[in-house]
Design an enzyme around this catalytic site. Structure first.
Site, PDB file in Angstrom:
ATOM      1  N   ARG A 111       1.002  -1.122   0.112  1.00 29.80           N
ATOM      2  CA  ARG A 111       0.124   0.139  -0.259  1.00 29.80           C
ATOM      3  C   ARG A 111       0.898   1.343  -0.024  1.00 29.80           C
ATOM      4  O   ARG A 111       1.827   1.450   0.938  1.00 29.80           O
ATOM      5  CB  ARG A 111      -0.893  -0.077   1.275  1.00 29.80           C
ATOM      6  CG  ARG A 111      -1.561   1.334   1.688  1.00 29.80           C
ATOM      7  CD  ARG A 111      -2.658   1.311   2.422  1.00 29.80           C
ATOM      8  NE  ARG A 111      -3.857   0.769   1.943  1.00 29.80           N
ATOM      9  CZ  ARG A 111      -4.917   0.655   2.536  1.00 29.80           C
ATOM     10  NH1 ARG A 111      -5.237   1.491   3.591  1.00 29.80           N
ATOM     11  NH2 ARG A 111      -6.112   0.132   1.866  1.00 29.80           N
ATOM     12  N   HIS A 140      -7.447   0.831  -6.574  1.00 32.85           N
ATOM     13  CA  HIS A 140      -7.720   0.052  -5.182  1.00 32.85           C
ATOM     14  C   HIS A 140      -8.321  -1.191  -5.774  1.00 32.85           C
ATOM     15  O   HIS A 140      -9.332  -1.436  -5.538  1.00 32.85           O
ATOM     16  CB  HIS A 140      -8.430   0.725  -4.196  1.00 32.85           C
ATOM     17  CG  HIS A 140      -8.464   0.262  -2.841  1.00 32.85           C
ATOM     18  ND1 HIS A 140      -7.732  -0.943  -2.587  1.00 32.85           N
ATOM     19  CD2 HIS A 140      -9.051   0.472  -1.627  1.00 32.85           C
ATOM     20  CE1 HIS A 140      -7.604  -1.266  -1.118  1.00 32.85           C
ATOM     21  NE2 HIS A 140      -8.636  -0.459  -0.558  1.00 32.85           N
ATOM     22  N   GLN A 177     -10.334  -3.739  -3.222  1.00 37.55           N
ATOM     23  CA  GLN A 177     -11.541  -3.203  -2.726  1.00 37.55           C
ATOM     24  C   GLN A 177     -12.511  -3.509  -3.935  1.00 37.55           C
ATOM     25  O   GLN A 177     -13.675  -4.106  -3.461  1.00 37.55           O
ATOM     26  CB  GLN A 177     -11.428  -1.964  -2.532  1.00 37.55           C
ATOM     27  CG  GLN A 177     -12.485  -1.092  -1.940  1.00 37.55           C
ATOM     28  CD  GLN A 177     -13.039  -1.599  -0.675  1.00 37.55           C
ATOM     29  OE1 GLN A 177     -12.268  -1.603   0.379  1.00 37.55           O
ATOM     30  NE2 GLN A 177     -14.291  -1.997  -0.489  1.00 37.55           N
ATOM     31  N   ASP A 215     -16.990   7.447  -1.609  1.00 35.67           N
ATOM     32  CA  ASP A 215     -15.837   7.196  -0.840  1.00 35.67           C
ATOM     33  C   ASP A 215     -15.465   8.831  -0.156  1.00 35.67           C
ATOM     34  O   ASP A 215     -16.089   9.645  -0.464  1.00 35.67           O
ATOM     35  CB  ASP A 215     -14.649   6.866  -1.891  1.00 35.67           C
ATOM     36  CG  ASP A 215     -13.541   6.577  -1.380  1.00 35.67           C
ATOM     37  OD1 ASP A 215     -13.320   6.604   0.155  1.00 35.67           O
ATOM     38  OD2 ASP A 215     -12.350   6.761  -2.015  1.00 35.67           O
ATOM     39  N   CYS A 274     -16.192   2.081   0.661  1.00 36.62           N
ATOM     40  CA  CYS A 274     -15.216   1.129   0.916  1.00 36.62           C
ATOM     41  C   CYS A 274     -14.750   1.307   2.442  1.00 36.62           C
ATOM     42  O   CYS A 274     -14.185   0.276   2.967  1.00 36.62           O
ATOM     43  CB  CYS A 274     -14.144   1.651  -0.199  1.00 36.62           C
ATOM     44  SG  CYS A 274     -13.722   3.338  -0.004  1.00 36.62           S
ATOM     45  N   ARG A 285     -13.743  -8.176   1.828  1.00 35.47           N
ATOM     46  CA  ARG A 285     -12.292  -8.204   1.563  1.00 35.47           C
ATOM     47  C   ARG A 285     -11.540  -9.425   1.593  1.00 35.47           C
ATOM     48  O   ARG A 285     -10.439  -9.554   1.093  1.00 35.47           O
ATOM     49  CB  ARG A 285     -11.702  -6.994   2.532  1.00 35.47           C
ATOM     50  CG  ARG A 285     -12.453  -5.662   2.123  1.00 35.47           C
ATOM     51  CD  ARG A 285     -11.709  -5.120   0.743  1.00 35.47           C
ATOM     52  NE  ARG A 285     -10.244  -5.005   0.855  1.00 35.47           N
ATOM     53  CZ  ARG A 285      -9.816  -4.159   0.963  1.00 35.47           C
ATOM     54  NH1 ARG A 285     -10.081  -3.028   1.741  1.00 35.47           N
ATOM     55  NH2 ARG A 285      -8.390  -4.150   0.937  1.00 35.47           N
TER      56      ARG A 285
END
Ligand code: CP
Ligand code: NVA
Length: 301
Positions: A102, A129, A132, A219, A259, A287
Site C-alpha cells: 500500500r 484499489h 477493494q 468514498d 469502501c 475483503r
C-alpha cells in the site's frame, strides 16, 4: 495472472474466476472446511499508509490459508530511508513468496513487480484499489445474483476508488455513471477506455448519474495523503453526498456501498449509512474472501 497491480491488467473472465474462487473460499470458511492452500508460504505486507481492513484481512487471510504474513511498515523498512524499490524488490524476492504493498505512486508498485520475481498485489495506491473492487463486485453479486447489466453510480471524488470501480464494473458488463465536480474527474485514460468498452458517463449532475442505479457508491472526499486539503475539499464536494434525495433517483431496491472509512455527514448521511449498514459491512467482510482468492490464484503451486 502473475500480479494484481490494477484491474486493467485482468480480463472480465479473470475477475469472474477470482469471484468464483472467493465464493468457494467463503463457503469453506463459513463451514469450517480447512483450506491451507498456502502452507509454508510467506507474504510481506508493506504499508506506507494507514489501514484497518486491508491489513487485517490480508493477515487473517494468510493465516486461514496456512501461510505466514509479515507486517512491514515503511517507517521501519530501509525503503523509508531511501533504499531503492528496485533493490527492495530483489531482496524481498529472496525471502518471500509474495508482496502486498500500500503506497502512493502506482509506479512504485509496478517497479516492485518489474524488479522482483514474486507476485505483487496492490493494496491501494493513489491511482487504484483493485482488492477493494473485487470485494465490491463479490458483494454486489451476492446481493443482486448477477453483475451483467446492472448500473453502478459513483458519487464524489474521481479518485483511486472511482478509477478501479469504473474498470472492474465495465469489465463485468455493468454500466457506470460517475457524479463528480469538473475539477475532480477520474483518470482521463480510464474514462476514455470505459466509454469505448461499455456504457459510461461522467457528469456533475448527481441526480442524473443516480437515475435507476442498482448500486450507489461513495468514498471519502479527502483520501490518505490529502489531509491538509480536507477543509477545501469539503467546499468542492459539498453537493456530492449520498442522501435521501439522491436515493430517490436510484432504483427502489438499490444497494449502497462504501469502501470505508466513512465520514457521516460528508459523503454520506448517517441515516443512509445505517439503513445500508448490512450491505456495507458485508462488503468489508468480503475483503477477506476476495483477497484470499487473489492470494491462492497468485501463490498456490
Ligand atoms: N477500504 C480499505 O482499504 O480500508 P483500509 O484503509 O482500512 O485498509
Ligand atoms: N480513497 C481512499 C480510499 C480508502 C480505502 C484513500 O485513498 O484514502
Amino acid at each position: 495472472m502473475k500480479h494484481l497491480l490494477k484491474l486493467g491488467d485482468l480480463t472480465g473472465e479473470d475477475i469472474i474466476e477470482l469471484l468464483n474462487l472467493a465464493d468457494q473460499l467463503k463457503y469453506e470458511k463459513k463451514n469450517g472446511i480447512e483450506h491451507k492452500y498456502l502452507s509454508g508460504k510467506s507474504l510481506g505486507m508493506i504499508f506506507e499508509k494507514a489501514s484497518t481492513r486491508t491489513r487485517v484481512s490480508f493477515e487473517v487471510g494468510m493465516y486461514d490459508l496456512g501461510g505466514h504474513p509479515l507486517f512491514l511498515s515503511s517507517n521501519d523498512l530501509q525503503i523509508g530511508r531511501g533504499e531503492p524499490v528496485e533493490d527492495t524488490a530483489r531482496v524481498l524476492s529472496r525471502f518471500l513468496d509474495g508482496i502486498m504493498i500500500r503506497t502512493f505512486d502506482q509506479e512504485e508498485v509496478e517497479a516492485l513487480a518489474k524488479y522482483g520475481s514474486i507476485p505483487v498485489i496492490n493494496g491501494l495506491t493513489d491511482y487504484a484499489h483493485p482488492c477493494q473492487v473485487l470485494a465490491d463486485l463479490l458483494t454486489i453479486r451476492e446481493h443482486k445474483i448477477k453483475l451483467q447489466g446492472l448500473k453502478l453510480c459513483f458519487i464524489g471524488d474521481g479518485n483511486n476508488m472511482a478509477n478501479s470501480l469504473i474498470v472492474g464494473c465495465i469489465k463485468c458488463g455493468m454500466k457506470v455513471a460517475v457524479a463528480c465536480p469538473d475539477s475532480n474527474k477520474p483518470d482521463a485514460e480510464i474514462m476514455k477506455w470505459a466509454a469505448e468498452n461499455g456504457e459510461f458517463i461522467c457528469t456533475s449532475d448527481i441526480m442524473a448519474a443516480a437515475e435507476d442505479a442498482d448500486v450507489v457508491y461513495t468514498d471519502v472526499w479527502a483520501s490518505m495523503g490529502q489531509e491538509s486539503e480536507a477543509e477545501e475539499r469539503k467546499k468542492i464536494f459539498a453537493g456530492y453526498q449520498i442522501n435521501e434525495d439522491v436515493m430517490s433517483s436510484a432504483k427502489k431496491d438499490a444497494m449502497v456501498l462504501h469502501c470505508l472509512p466513512a465520514h457521516r455527514g460528508e459523503e454520506i448521511t448517517a441515516d443512509i449509512f445505517e439503513k445500508h449498514a448490512d450491505e456495507i459491512f458485508d462488503e468489508a467482510e468480503n475483503r477477506l474472501h476476495a483477497q484470499k482468492a487473489v492470494l491462492v490464484k497468485l501463490m498456490r503451486d
